[in-house]
Motif scaffolding. Structure first.
Motif, PDB file in Angstrom:
ATOM      1  N   ALA A   1       0.823  -1.203   0.000  1.00  0.00           N
ATOM      2  CA  ALA A   1       0.000   0.000   0.000  1.00  0.00           C
ATOM      3  C   ALA A   1       0.862   1.260   0.000  1.00  0.00           C
ATOM      4  O   ALA A   1       1.995   1.261   0.501  1.00  0.00           O
ATOM      5  N   ASP A   2       0.317   2.327  -0.543  1.00  0.00           N
ATOM      6  CA  ASP A   2       1.014   3.619  -0.538  1.00  0.00           C
ATOM      7  C   ASP A   2       0.792   4.366   0.776  1.00  0.00           C
ATOM      8  O   ASP A   2       1.539   5.277   1.112  1.00  0.00           O
ATOM      9  N   ILE A   3      -0.270   3.988   1.483  1.00  0.00           N
ATOM     10  CA  ILE A   3      -0.588   4.612   2.773  1.00  0.00           C
ATOM     11  C   ILE A   3      -0.775   3.490   3.788  1.00  0.00           C
ATOM     12  O   ILE A   3      -1.623   2.611   3.595  1.00  0.00           O
ATOM     13  N   VAL A   4       0.017   3.502   4.855  1.00  0.00           N
ATOM     14  CA  VAL A   4      -0.061   2.464   5.882  1.00  0.00           C
ATOM     15  C   VAL A   4      -0.418   3.128   7.211  1.00  0.00           C
ATOM     16  O   VAL A   4       0.300   4.003   7.696  1.00  0.00           O
ATOM     17  N   ILE A   5      -1.548   2.707   7.779  1.00  0.00           N
ATOM     18  CA  ILE A   5      -1.988   3.220   9.079  1.00  0.00           C
ATOM     19  C   ILE A   5      -1.531   2.250  10.156  1.00  0.00           C
ATOM     20  O   ILE A   5      -1.779   1.043  10.064  1.00  0.00           O
TER      21      ILE A   5
END
Length: 494
Positions: free
Chosen positions: A160-164
């Motif tokens: 993923a490009d955004i990891v929470i």
């Protein structure tokens, strides 16, 4: 390239009786680690669940790389480039590491799961992340810390490009935290955007580039991490200054109330001997796997020990079940509130009063709902539990408020020996101060307290004595005058 990997503008989310988010905004740049800070109930996890497709916002707009998105479900968000490590573990215990990581997207061959390829790609991923686990291991056989590393691998596996990351280090040792930070820095170098939620200040200043602060479901401020001091960040989070985090009283410590002699459980712990006195706080330190929780579970009758004896007020006592432990005046706040503490489908009042139910039904065999409600409301006020009503389902509360309900449960039972296993895990700094104050008040009233914690400042700030464990054995018991971080860590790694 868009200026922001993710933008959330004017996000609102309402639940019955609760305004969880009120027109909040968040902007995260690619190649940065962005901290999201706030007390429990501030709305951090709710916003993340909106971003990952678990909740649908009631108002507002989400953009990914400048493009508006609206997720139908979590899978939709994952396919759009957002993955999340949840605060509560979401693994299937009777499946392997490989099966958990690739659940729903396993490689297939002739209509069946290709287990050879599944295990290979998993082992390659684990090797890349330097996670020392085997693809074929059953998740249910792993420690909480190892399961946390599986969650991290699962999030990274989506590329993923955004990891929470929501409290990703809550169960990790110091070495494992350093390992995670190495993974985060590598992801940042790849241009990934990391949203990092943690109540541990040292982590925020060590790994993040920017910080956004939420309070009571609203956005307060955003700035570079370097622009904050520890105190200024706390002040923005809680709306006030915390002048004394560890409000420890100088108690009059009385006689021994709990004595443990040569307690042994095969393959878990060996020859454990210690005592706790009235009004004393005994801190228990050690690395993950030291056997601390196993000893406490055995004392409370959750598991049987093979040899040794337990004395309460000097009298040998057989505790073979939690119900017997409660009768003898023991209370136990477990390490994993979701797995062994809460009844997630029941209300706040039901969770709080369940241990004390015999007391409420003592007269004529009927439950005194009036007294039960009065006592629960008193605890809600005393612990500052944020819930719209006592009838709210506890699963709808934030993790920190769930923890307070569990503490309130045992306060209603009025124990003489209180065992706390990681009492402030996943708790914000304001709530921590409240819980520390409460622990000190209980000790001042003569309650004997055993506090297991992986946070050394907590151990040092609250304990009268510190017991250190390593690989199932006690390696030292220190008076508070002789306890410091270096000595404790030396004993914990012997």
């Amino acid at each position: 390239m868009a200026a922001y990997a993710l933008e959330a503008e004017g996000i609102s989310k309402f639940f019955p009786g609760v305004k969880a988010l009120n027109k909040v905004s968040l902007r995260v740049k690619p190649g940065t680690v962005h901290a999201l800070m706030g007390e429990n109930g501030a709305g951090k996890s709710t916003l993340m669940k909106c971003l990952i497709g678990i909740y649908r916002p009631d108002d507002g707009l989400i953009r990914i790389k400048g493009e508006p998105v609206q997720f139908e479900d979590t899978l939709d968000a994952l396919r759009s480039g957002i993955s999340m490590i949840h605060q509560e573990l979401n693994l299937v215990p009777h499946m392997t590491v490989a099966e958990n990581i690739w659940l729903g997207r396993e490689p297939m061959k002739y209509g069946f799961v290709d287990h050879a390829k599944l295990n290979k790609i998993t082992q390659d991923l684990l090797s890349k992340l330097n996670i020392r686990l085997k693809a074929e291991q059953m998740v249910g056989d792993l420690s909480i810390a190892a399961q946390q590393m599986v969650e991290i691998a699962k999030a990274v596996s989506w590329n993923a490009d955004i990891v929470i990351m929501d409290e990703p280090t809550s169960a990790l040792t110091e070495g494992e935290v350093a390992h995670l930070f190495t993974i985060i820095r590598d992801l940042r170098t790849q241009g990934k955007a990391i949203i990092y939620i943690s109540h541990k200040m040292d982590e925020i200043f060590a790994i993040t580039d920017e910080v956004s602060v939420f309070r009571d479901g609203t956005w307060v401020a955003s700035d570079q991490t370097a622009s904050y001091t520890r105190q200024s960040l706390i002040t923005q989070m809680v709306g006030r200054e915390l002048t004394q985090l560890f409000p420890k009283f100088n108690n009059d410590i009385g006689e021994e109330v709990l004595t443990v002699r040569n307690l042994t459980q095969k393959d878990k712990f060996h020859d454990i001997s210690f005592s706790v006195r009235r009004g004393e706080i005994l801190g228990v330190a050690g690395l993950v796997g030291a056997g601390r929780s196993e000893v406490m579970e055995s004392l409370f009758g959750m598991t049987a020990f093979d040899s040794g004896e337990v004395l309460i007020d000097g009298v040998p006592t057989k505790i073979d079940s939690p119900s017997v432990a409660i009768e003898k005046g023991l209370a136990f706040l477990t390490e994993d509130r979701k797995k062994s503490g809460l009844f997630l489908v029941l209300s706040v009042m039901e969770n709080m009063s369940i241990v004390n139910m015999p007391e409420y039904s003592a007269k004529a065999g009927f439950v005194s709902h009036v007294q039960m409600a009065k006592d629960c409301m008193e605890q809600i006020r005393r612990l500052n539990i944020k819930t719209p009503t006592m009838d709210q389902i506890i699963n709808n509360l934030s993790g920190g408020n769930q923890q307070k309900v569990l503490i309130a449960r045992w306060l209603l039972a009025q124990p003489k020996i209180l065992i706390l296993d990681e009492p402030t895990r996943g708790i914000d700094v304001g709530a921590k101060a409240e819980i520390y104050r409460l622990i000190s008040e209980l000790a001042n009233r003569g309650v004997a307290i055993i506090m297991v914690s992986s946070e050394l400042p907590e151990i040092l700030g609250m304990s009268d004595r510190v017991m250190v464990m390593h690989e199932g054995r006690i390696t030292g018991i220190l008076d508070k005058e002789n306890a410091d971080q270096e000595t404790i860590m030396s004993l914990a790694s012997e």
